[in-house]
Structures are given as structure tokens and as C-alpha cells.
Design a protein around this motif. Structure first.
Motif, short mmCIF file in Angstrom:
data_model
loop_
_atom_site.label_atom_id
_atom_site.label_comp_id
_atom_site.label_asym_id
_atom_site.label_seq_id
_atom_site.Cartn_x
_atom_site.Cartn_y
_atom_site.Cartn_z
N CYS A 54 0.84 -1.20 0.00
CA CYS A 54 0.00 0.00 0.00
C CYS A 54 0.87 1.25 0.00
O CYS A 54 1.83 1.33 0.75
N LYS A 95 -0.55 4.35 0.35
CA LYS A 95 -1.40 5.45 0.78
C LYS A 95 -0.90 6.14 2.05
O LYS A 95 -1.15 7.30 2.27
N PHE A 96 -0.25 5.43 2.90
CA PHE A 96 0.32 6.00 4.13
C PHE A 96 -0.69 6.78 4.97
O PHE A 96 -0.47 7.94 5.31
N CYS A 97 -1.81 6.17 5.28
CA CYS A 97 -2.71 6.77 6.27
C CYS A 97 -1.90 6.84 7.58
O CYS A 97 -1.14 5.91 7.88
N TYR A 125 -2.32 6.43 10.65
CA TYR A 125 -2.48 5.48 11.76
C TYR A 125 -2.01 4.07 11.41
O TYR A 125 -2.00 3.19 12.27
N CYS A 126 -1.68 3.82 10.16
CA CYS A 126 -1.65 2.44 9.66
C CYS A 126 -0.25 1.89 9.44
O CYS A 126 0.60 2.55 8.83
N VAL A 177 0.37 -0.85 7.65
CA VAL A 177 0.46 -1.69 6.45
C VAL A 177 1.54 -1.24 5.44
O VAL A 177 2.29 -2.08 4.94
N PRO A 178 1.67 0.07 5.15
CA PRO A 178 2.70 0.45 4.18
C PRO A 178 4.11 0.04 4.65
O PRO A 178 5.00 -0.14 3.83
N GLN A 212 -4.52 -4.62 -0.54
CA GLN A 212 -4.76 -3.60 0.48
C GLN A 212 -5.51 -2.44 -0.15
O GLN A 212 -6.25 -1.74 0.50
N HIS A 224 -9.86 1.97 -1.55
CA HIS A 224 -9.68 3.31 -0.97
C HIS A 224 -10.62 4.23 -1.73
O HIS A 224 -10.59 4.27 -2.97
N GLN A 281 -13.57 5.63 7.51
CA GLN A 281 -12.67 5.81 8.66
C GLN A 281 -13.12 6.88 9.65
O GLN A 281 -13.02 6.68 10.85
N ARG A 298 -6.28 10.75 4.76
CA ARG A 298 -7.14 9.91 3.92
C ARG A 298 -7.34 10.55 2.53
O ARG A 298 -7.98 9.96 1.67
FE1 SF4 Z 1 -3.19 1.59 3.12
FE2 SF4 Z 1 -5.64 0.96 4.04
FE3 SF4 Z 1 -3.58 1.22 5.75
FE4 SF4 Z 1 -4.58 3.41 4.56
S1 SF4 Z 1 -5.68 2.04 6.01
S2 SF4 Z 1 -2.38 2.89 4.76
S3 SF4 Z 1 -5.14 2.60 2.55
S4 SF4 Z 1 -3.77 -0.33 4.14
#
Ligand code: SF4
Ligand code: 5AD
Length: 447
Positions: free
Chosen positions: A155, A157-159, A161-162, A164-165, A199, A237, A264, A276
């Protein structure tokens, strides 16, 4: 000693479930067989999740307890997002671990097990980047009617809080031919429903402009596969949901009318702080457009309450947006600070009781909305993919195209088929119905 049996314990999302199937496939190709019990396995893998603190704590507790009671020659490994988030610190905390393998090294499982066997030393591999050379066809699927198919990993997107990236790295799309080949094989093997996973599936193809195949292009090709019954996708997204995708949902017979469309938060200030990249108004506009294209679409969402600095008024904006949109499904979470994310810089200033109170208010609201929606659907007939017997073993259970659970009476031979079911009432989150086509059990009309 070469392990003979394996056990993989999976935590977290569908991507992890798919990765487990891919790892299991690789191990079975090597001759290992599944162990029914974790304690008896020669190779034990924890495929972990880092998305929230609770997910991590569960695994940490588990890792602390294993070792004791485990076969003493068992090889024990940690894979998945925690492997990426904690890296070699895991060895310091759990000296009985034999390997830590990151999400981007999944193809190297065999080599890693070999290295553990030959060197008898802990092995550690956590690459930041995913090389798209995975043999997805090895995946060992226990479910014979529904399959997950990965189309994009990572991913960008680098939200704020997240994790995942950081735990899954940059977006890497899988070549369309490889996806189509896997989907064709699944349909030929009798699969009725394919969920395309990523993702952020809507970014598909953007990293490879030379393929000339964006997400909606891919969907049109998959839909054309003869015998394809149902396609789903997740996660989206909102910023990348295009009109072309909306048209695809409207026009493609196999594409289900359900979109997981995570908002969100309902306050534009909080959305900005979450990075976002849309405002509440832009989000609402997209929902409006989607509903114009596909009036019967069902929407799902993810919501985080108690993000740093969220005021009661801002929370109420989320509440109002949920009331306005009326999602069919909502996953609601209390904010949990994650190491390495930008939001960690801000004080986690919303007290736990306030987070829990906001969470409960949204759950109550969602319950009310879902019940009202169910009420309006009574008497209608839906196409149901019959998955199994329900818990008491007397009724059959399945899901509609819009992800609604339905139970009804019918013979075992209906499992794995698509049926028309008329719903007449509902119990706890589940519709109760009866076969609308008892004389024609193989009917495949859509509902
Ligand atoms: Fe990526 Fe979803 Fe995490 Fe945002 S919430 S960084 S879109 S995986
Ligand atoms: N705290 C709480 N919820 C989170 N999610 C992601 N990161 C966090 C976090 N730090 C939620 C988001 C996402 C879902 C998979 O998990 O709502 O969409």
C-alpha cells in the motif's frame, strides 16, 4: 531432521489467510502433511497481524506460551506483519524461535526452512520490497467453492495510523495474465466465488502503466471467463473508486453489488489528520455517484473512533454520516497507536473509556440500521451461494451477492451450488428463508 508435519496459525486479514494457503501449498509440495494439532507439528508457523495492539498482544502471549509443551525438535517460525514490524527483536524476546520471515519473502519459505535445518541457527529475512514472482497456483485451498486471489500487494497510501505500508511495503501489481490464469483454473475446478484481494485493489495497474490494465479493465476480463459466477473485491480506498469501476459493478453480471468503502471518520479535519486524502463531502459525493450507477449496491465500511484529538462534535459527525449513508456492514475500531506510524507522534489523548463509549454508540447505531434494512428485505428472493450446514446442522447456510447471511432448509447436495432463496424472517444477523426453486436445484439465475 526434515519436518514431516506442519501447522500454520493465522491471525488478521484475508491477505494473511491467502498467504497461509500459499505457504501450506509450498510445504505440501515438499512432502509435508498438515498436523491436526499444533502441539504435534514438526514445523509450526505463526502468520501474524500488527494492525492493532490487540492483534499483536494475542500473538505475543501465544509465542510466550509455546516452547513449553511443544515437541522439542519442532521448527518454529513467525511470518506476516509482526515479522516486519518487530524484525529480529522477536528473537531476543522469544529465543526458541527458529525463523522470522517477512511478508515479502513468502516465496522463500522452503529455502528458509533448509537454512534452519542446515545451519541450526535462527534465520531472519524481511525484505522491504515484494518481487512479483510468486507461484500462486501452489496455494492449498481448503474451501472448495470460494477462493481469494491476490491482485496487488502493499500500500502506498500511508494513512497516518496504519502500519500496512511498512509491514507490506510498496504497491506491486500482479500481471493480468497470471491473475486470469488462476481465475480460469479456479472456475474449471468448480469455484463459484472469487474475491480479488489487495490492500487497495483500486490502485491495480497504476504501478505498471505499460500493461494498460487498470482495475476495471481487469474486472472486465475476469468477468468474461466462461463459467465465472461471482467476483468480489476488497479493500478499496475511496479516492481511487472511479466512474469506470461503478459502471463495471453496474454492467458485469458476475461482479457482486457490494463495495467495502471505508470512510474511517466523518469529520474532514480528522480525515485530513489521518491523511485519507478526501473530505467528508468528497466521500459523500462518491457514494451518491455509486448509488446513482448501482441503486441496489450494498456498502461496507471501516471506522476508527478516538483518533488523536477527536472531539465529541467530530465523533458526532461520524455518527451522522453513518446514519446518512446506512452501511450494510461496518467494522468499527478504537484507535490503537502503532509504532513507526506518523500518528505515533501525537499523544493518544482520547481516554480508553471515551473510545469504548464512542465505539458502542456506533455499534448500537449500526445494529439499528442493519435491522431496519433487514426488515425492508423480507419477502425478497436472493441468490445464495450455499456454503455449509449452519451450527445446529439442520439448516443450510450461505451468503447473498450483497454478503448477507441466509439459512434455509435443504439437502446436503445443495452445498456448493447457487440457489434462489426467499427470505421470510431473520434471527441474529441472519436471514431465514426457503428455497424459491426447489424443483430446479441447479438454477443459476441472479437475485
Ligand atoms: Fe493503506 Fe488501508 Fe492502511 Fe490506509 S488504512 S495505509 S489505505 S492499508
Ligand atoms: N487503530 C485502529 N484501527 C486501525 N485500522 C488500521 N490501523 C488502525 C489503528 N492503528 C483499521 C482501519 C482499517 C482496518 C483494516 O483496520 O479501519 O481500514
Amino acid at each position: 531432521m526434515e519436518p514431516k508435519t506442519y501447522f500454520i496459525r493465522t491471525y488478521g486479514c484475508q491477505m494473511n489467510e491467502l498467504d497461509t494457503e500459499i505457504m501450506a501449498g509450498q510445504l505440501e509440495k515438499r512432502g509435508l502433511i498438515p498436523s491436526l494439532k499444533e502441539e504435534n507439528a514438526d514445523l509450526l508457523i505463526f502468520n501474524t497481524c500488527s494492525i492493532r495492539d490487540l492483534a499483536e498482544r494475542k500473538v505475543m502471549g501465544k509465542l510466550g506460551r509455546i516452547g513449553r509443551g511443544q515437541k522439542n525438535h519442532a521448527i518454529i517460525g513467525v511470518t506476516g506483519c509482526m515479522a516486519m514490524a518487530k524484525k529480529d527483536a522477536l528473537f531476543r524476546k522469544f529465543p526458541h524461535l527458529d525463523f522470522v520471515m517477512g511478508t515479502n519473502n513468502i516465496t522463500e519459505l522452503g529455502a528458509i526452512v533448509d537454512e534452519v535445518l542446515y545451519t541450526k541457527r535462527p534465520v531472519f529475512k524481511t525484505d522491504d520490497h515484494f518481487e512479483e514472482n510468486l507461484d500462486y497456483l501452489v496455494a492449498k485451498r481448503d474451501n472448495k467453492m470460494k477462493a481469494h486471489v491476490s491482485i496487488i500487494r502493499g500500500c502506498d497510501k500511508f494513512c497516518t495510523y496504519c502500519v500496512v505500508p511498512y509491514t507490506r511495503g510498496q504497491e506491486v501489481s500482479r500481471p493480468p495474465e497470471s491473475i486470469l490464469e488462476e481465475c480460469r483454473r479456479l472456475v474449471d475446478a468448480g469455484y463459484k466465488e472469487i474475491t480479488l484481494l489487495g490492500q487497495n485493489v483500486n490502485s491495480y495497474g497504476k504501478d505498471k502503466p505499460e500493461w494498460n490494465c487498470l482495475f476495471h479493465d481487469l474486472l472486465y476480463q475476469i468477468d468474461k471467463i466462461p463459467g465465472m459466477q461471482r467476483i468480489r473485491f476488497m479493500t478499496s480506498h475511496p479516492i481511487d473508486i472511479t466512474v469506470e469501476l461503478m459502471q463495471a459493478i453496474r454492467d458485469l453480471p458476475s461482479l457482486c453489488e457490494f463495495v467495502h468503502f471505508p470512510i474511517q471518520a466523518g469529520s474532514s479535519r480528522i480525515l485530513k489528520k489521518m491523511h485519507r486524502i478526501y473530505t467528508k463531502e468528497q466521500y459523500l459525493e462518491k457514494v451518491g455517484l455509486l448509488r446513482e450507477h448501482v441503486p441496489n449496491v450494498s456498502l461496507g465500511t471501516d471506522i476508527i473512533v478516538g483518533f488523536p484529538t477527536e472531539t465529541e462534535e467530530e465523533f458526532l459527525e461520524t455518527y451522522e454520516v453513518m446514519k446518512q449513508i446506512r452501511y450494510s456492514v461496518a467494522f468499527i475500531y478504537a484507535y490503537s497507536p502503532r509504532k513507526g506510524t506518523p500518528a505515533m507522534r501525537w499523544k493518544d489523548d482520547i481516554p480508553e473509556e471515551v473510545k469504548q463509549d464512542r465505539l458502542q454508540r456506533l455499534l448500537d447505531l449500526q445494529n439499528e440500521i442493519a435491522n431496519e434494512e433487514r426488515q425492508t428485505l423480507l419477502g425478497q428472493t436472493f441468490e445464495v451461494l450455499v456454503e455449509r450446514h449452519n451450527k445446529d446442522g439442520k439448516m443450510l447456510k450461505g451468503r447473498t451477492r450483497c454478503w448477507k447471511k441466509v439459512i434455509f432448509e435443504g439437502g446436503e447436495d445443495l452445498i456448493g451450488t447457487l440457489q434462489q432463496v426467499k427470505v421470510h424472517s431473520y434471527g441474529h444477523q441472519t436471514f431465514i428463508g426457503e428455497l424459491a426453486s426447489p424443483l430446479n436445484p441447479l438454477s443459476l439465475t441472479s437475485g
